[in-house]
Design a protein around this motif. Structure first.
Motif, PDB file in Angstrom:
ATOM      1  N   LYS A   1      25.767  30.451  10.643  1.00  0.00           N
ATOM      2  CA  LYS A   1      24.542  30.095  11.362  1.00  0.00           C
ATOM      3  C   LYS A   1      23.778  31.322  11.828  1.00  0.00           C
ATOM      4  O   LYS A   1      22.793  31.209  12.520  1.00  0.00           O
ATOM      5  CB  LYS A   1      24.876  29.221  12.573  1.00  0.00           C
ATOM      6  N   PHE A   2      24.250  32.494  11.440  1.00  0.00           N
ATOM      7  CA  PHE A   2      23.610  33.725  11.898  1.00  0.00           C
ATOM      8  C   PHE A   2      22.637  34.228  10.846  1.00  0.00           C
ATOM      9  O   PHE A   2      22.896  34.131   9.644  1.00  0.00           O
ATOM     10  CB  PHE A   2      24.664  34.792  12.197  1.00  0.00           C
ATOM     11  N   ALA A   3      21.552  34.802  11.299  1.00  0.00           N
ATOM     12  CA  ALA A   3      20.552  35.348  10.398  1.00  0.00           C
ATOM     13  C   ALA A   3      21.067  36.655   9.804  1.00  0.00           C
ATOM     14  O   ALA A   3      21.951  37.304  10.352  1.00  0.00           O
ATOM     15  CB  ALA A   3      19.250  35.602  11.147  1.00  0.00           C
ATOM     16  N   ALA A   4      20.504  37.037   8.681  1.00  0.00           N
ATOM     17  CA  ALA A   4      20.928  38.253   7.996  1.00  0.00           C
ATOM     18  C   ALA A   4      20.103  39.453   8.441  1.00  0.00           C
ATOM     19  O   ALA A   4      19.873  40.367   7.675  1.00  0.00           O
ATOM     20  CB  ALA A   4      20.815  38.053   6.493  1.00  0.00           C
ATOM     21  N   ASP A   5      19.646  39.434   9.678  1.00  0.00           N
ATOM     22  CA  ASP A   5      18.799  40.533  10.161  1.00  0.00           C
ATOM     23  C   ASP A   5      19.566  41.495  11.060  1.00  0.00           C
ATOM     24  O   ASP A   5      18.981  42.315  11.764  1.00  0.00           O
ATOM     25  CB  ASP A   5      17.587  39.978  10.904  1.00  0.00           C
ATOM     26  N   GLY A   6      20.890  41.402  11.092  1.00  0.00           N
ATOM     27  CA  GLY A   6      21.684  42.313  11.897  1.00  0.00           C
ATOM     28  C   GLY A   6      21.917  41.834  13.313  1.00  0.00           C
ATOM     29  O   GLY A   6      22.443  42.563  14.143  1.00  0.00           O
ATOM     30  N   SER A   7      21.542  40.616  13.629  1.00  0.00           N
ATOM     31  CA  SER A   7      21.683  40.119  14.991  1.00  0.00           C
ATOM     32  C   SER A   7      23.033  39.443  15.230  1.00  0.00           C
ATOM     33  O   SER A   7      23.249  38.847  16.279  1.00  0.00           O
ATOM     34  CB  SER A   7      20.555  39.140  15.310  1.00  0.00           C
ATOM     35  N   PHE A   8      23.938  39.519  14.283  1.00  0.00           N
ATOM     36  CA  PHE A   8      25.233  38.868  14.402  1.00  0.00           C
ATOM     37  C   PHE A   8      26.017  39.405  15.602  1.00  0.00           C
ATOM     38  O   PHE A   8      26.554  38.638  16.397  1.00  0.00           O
ATOM     39  CB  PHE A   8      26.035  39.079  13.104  1.00  0.00           C
TER      40      PHE A   8
END
Length: 134
Positions: free
Chosen positions: A77-84
């Motif tokens: 459910k996490f975006a692939a923009d490094g916000s994990f």
């Protein structure tokens, strides 16, 4: 005078033998043709079965791929923009334990790779310097 009678019997016998040879040759040709025909049919049947099996495998692979895609919806459910990392950092310890509890348990017989931390990877015991002479 028996010569005309002899000649008649001889020619009749020669015709009979010639017909027997002709029939034998035709029989051999027919058997060879049938063997070649059956070999061709067997080859085409094997090729057809192989292609059918390949189509079936492709169909099953597509089906399992779709099923896996459906099961995977919502897992990441996490975006692939490094916000994990920031998203996990904002969660409490209870929420993290709850997330771990929701994850499916590994099946029996499935070997999981050991978790290696960055500290273990960068430890001095992993770094061996060898001389070129060794």
């Amino acid at each position: 005078d028996f010569f005309p009678i002899y000649r008649k019997h001889r020619s009749t016998e020669m015709e009979r033998l010639a017909q027997m040879d002709k029939d034998w040759d035709e029989k051999l040709e027919s058997e060879a043709f049938q063997a070649k025909r059956e070999a061709g049919m067997m080859h085409s049947a094997e090729a057809t079965a192989s292609k059918r099996a390949k189509r079936q495998r492709r169909k099953e692979a597509k089906k399992t791929g779709e099923q896996m895609r459906k099961e995977a919806d919502g897992i990441n459910k996490f975006a692939a923009d490094g916000s994990f990392f920031e998203a996990l950092k904002g969660k409490t310890e209870e929420e993290l334990k709850e997330m771990l509890a929701k994850q499916p348990k590994p099946e029996a017989g499935v070997v999981q790779a050991p978790v290696v931390s960055a500290a273990k990877m960068s430890s001095a015991s992993n770094m061996i310097i060898r001389d070129a002479d060794d």
